[in-house]
Design a protein around this motif. Structure first.
Motif, PDB file in Angstrom:
ATOM      1  N   MET A   1       0.279  -1.511  -0.033  1.00  0.00           N
ATOM      2  CA  MET A   1       0.174   0.032   0.284  1.00  0.00           C
ATOM      3  C   MET A   1       0.832   1.066   0.456  1.00  0.00           C
ATOM      4  O   MET A   1       2.822   1.691   0.255  1.00  0.00           O
ATOM      5  CB  MET A   1      -0.844   0.422   1.256  1.00  0.00           C
ATOM      6  N   ARG A   2       0.508   2.613  -1.158  1.00  0.00           N
ATOM      7  CA  ARG A   2       1.101   3.953  -0.369  1.00  0.00           C
ATOM      8  C   ARG A   2       0.528   4.425   1.131  1.00  0.00           C
ATOM      9  O   ARG A   2      -0.367   3.968   1.337  1.00  0.00           O
ATOM     10  CB  ARG A   2       0.879   4.294  -1.567  1.00  0.00           C
ATOM     11  N   ASN A   3       1.844   5.094   0.924  1.00  0.00           N
ATOM     12  CA  ASN A   3       1.214   5.671   1.933  1.00  0.00           C
ATOM     13  C   ASN A   3       1.486   7.700   1.700  1.00  0.00           C
ATOM     14  O   ASN A   3       1.807   8.179   1.385  1.00  0.00           O
ATOM     15  CB  ASN A   3       2.577   5.721   3.617  1.00  0.00           C
ATOM     16  N   THR A  22      -8.420   6.252   2.129  1.00  0.00           N
ATOM     17  CA  THR A  22      -8.392   4.624   2.489  1.00  0.00           C
ATOM     18  C   THR A  22      -9.232   3.616   1.531  1.00  0.00           C
ATOM     19  O   THR A  22      -8.461   2.590   1.577  1.00  0.00           O
ATOM     20  CB  THR A  22      -8.633   5.136   4.012  1.00  0.00           C
ATOM     21  N   ALA A  23     -10.540   4.358   1.284  1.00  0.00           N
ATOM     22  CA  ALA A  23     -10.944   3.559   0.487  1.00  0.00           C
ATOM     23  C   ALA A  23     -10.463   2.781  -0.511  1.00  0.00           C
ATOM     24  O   ALA A  23     -11.139   2.400  -1.396  1.00  0.00           O
ATOM     25  CB  ALA A  23     -13.242   3.696  -0.023  1.00  0.00           C
ATOM     26  N   GLU A  24      -9.540   3.898  -1.345  1.00  0.00           N
ATOM     27  CA  GLU A  24      -9.050   3.942  -2.578  1.00  0.00           C
ATOM     28  C   GLU A  24      -7.882   2.834  -2.549  1.00  0.00           C
ATOM     29  O   GLU A  24      -6.832   2.633  -3.432  1.00  0.00           O
ATOM     30  CB  GLU A  24      -8.910   5.117  -3.510  1.00  0.00           C
ATOM     31  N   GLY A  25      -7.518   2.646  -1.248  1.00  0.00           N
ATOM     32  CA  GLY A  25      -6.389   1.456  -0.862  1.00  0.00           C
ATOM     33  C   GLY A  25      -5.230   2.314  -0.473  1.00  0.00           C
ATOM     34  O   GLY A  25      -3.814   1.724  -0.779  1.00  0.00           O
ATOM     35  N   TYR A  26      -4.736   3.220  -0.071  1.00  0.00           N
ATOM     36  CA  TYR A  26      -3.680   3.773   0.709  1.00  0.00           C
ATOM     37  C   TYR A  26      -3.814   4.266   1.985  1.00  0.00           C
ATOM     38  O   TYR A  26      -5.072   4.224   2.833  1.00  0.00           O
ATOM     39  CB  TYR A  26      -3.579   5.978  -0.292  1.00  0.00           C
ATOM     40  N   ASN A  27      -2.726   3.828   2.780  1.00  0.00           N
ATOM     41  CA  ASN A  27      -2.079   4.603   3.675  1.00  0.00           C
ATOM     42  C   ASN A  27      -2.408   6.020   4.187  1.00  0.00           C
ATOM     43  O   ASN A  27      -1.319   6.509   3.754  1.00  0.00           O
ATOM     44  CB  ASN A  27      -1.210   3.896   4.480  1.00  0.00           C
ATOM     45  N   ASP A  47       4.567   7.845   0.211  1.00  0.00           N
ATOM     46  CA  ASP A  47       4.766   7.847  -0.898  1.00  0.00           C
ATOM     47  C   ASP A  47       4.553   9.747  -2.417  1.00  0.00           C
ATOM     48  O   ASP A  47       4.412  10.070  -2.892  1.00  0.00           O
ATOM     49  CB  ASP A  47       3.881   7.213  -2.018  1.00  0.00           C
ATOM     50  N   LEU A  48       3.435  10.000  -0.532  1.00  0.00           N
ATOM     51  CA  LEU A  48       2.992  11.394  -1.273  1.00  0.00           C
ATOM     52  C   LEU A  48       2.420  12.514   0.070  1.00  0.00           C
ATOM     53  O   LEU A  48       2.244  11.850   1.228  1.00  0.00           O
ATOM     54  CB  LEU A  48       2.068  11.362  -1.936  1.00  0.00           C
ATOM     55  N   ILE A 116       2.047   9.394  -8.091  1.00  0.00           N
ATOM     56  CA  ILE A 116       2.382   8.078  -7.515  1.00  0.00           C
ATOM     57  C   ILE A 116       2.758   7.419  -8.253  1.00  0.00           C
ATOM     58  O   ILE A 116       1.388   6.367  -8.904  1.00  0.00           O
ATOM     59  CB  ILE A 116       1.584   8.001  -6.335  1.00  0.00           C
ATOM     60  N   LEU A 117       3.731   7.064  -8.727  1.00  0.00           N
ATOM     61  CA  LEU A 117       4.134   6.137 -10.101  1.00  0.00           C
ATOM     62  C   LEU A 117       4.283   4.436  -9.122  1.00  0.00           C
ATOM     63  O   LEU A 117       3.964   4.260  -8.099  1.00  0.00           O
ATOM     64  CB  LEU A 117       5.679   6.020 -10.737  1.00  0.00           C
TER      65      LEU A 117
END
Length: 117
Positions: A1-3, A22-27, A47-48, A116-117
């Motif tokens: 997961m991307r942070n 969060t629902a889109e899969g990010y921390n 990551d961002l 975010i690549l």
């Protein structure tokens, strides 16, 4: 997961973006102030960075410059603002992208996915 580290002083916007991302899969690591952000866990590598331009105890622009001037930083920076335009922002810092408030959530997500690549 991307942070994603997010600094947004408006609690409603912060909560909506936290739930949405969060629902889109990010921390998501939300902060309401620069002071809270400065106390972040240094072991978590984002990551961002998502910064509101104007904060009650500082500036997302200053945070952008701090992050961008760190040679060890590999994360993207996006500035969000209701008051500043992209041209004004780019004179003060060089973010990877800019989001004007108010924004559409699908456009918002596309901008995040674009950096975010």
């Amino acid at each position: 997961m991307r942070n994603i580290f997010m600094v947004e002083d408006n609690q409603d916007i912060r909560e909506i973006l936290d739930i949405f991302l969060t629902a889109e899969g990010y921390n998501v690591y939300p902060f309401g102030t620069v002071k809270e952000f400065k106390k972040r866990n240094p072991e978590i590598i984002p990551d961002l960075y998502l910064f509101d331009a104007m904060l009650p105890d500082g500036s997302g622009i200053d945070l952008c410059n701090e992050i961008k001037n760190n040679i060890n930083n590999k994360a993207a920076v996006i500035i969000m603002s209701a008051n500043m335009k992209i041209d004004q922002t780019r004179k003060l810092c060089i973010p990877d992208d800019y989001i004007s408030k108010p924004f559409d959530l699908s456009d918002f997500l596309k901008k995040i996915q674009g950096v975010i690549l």
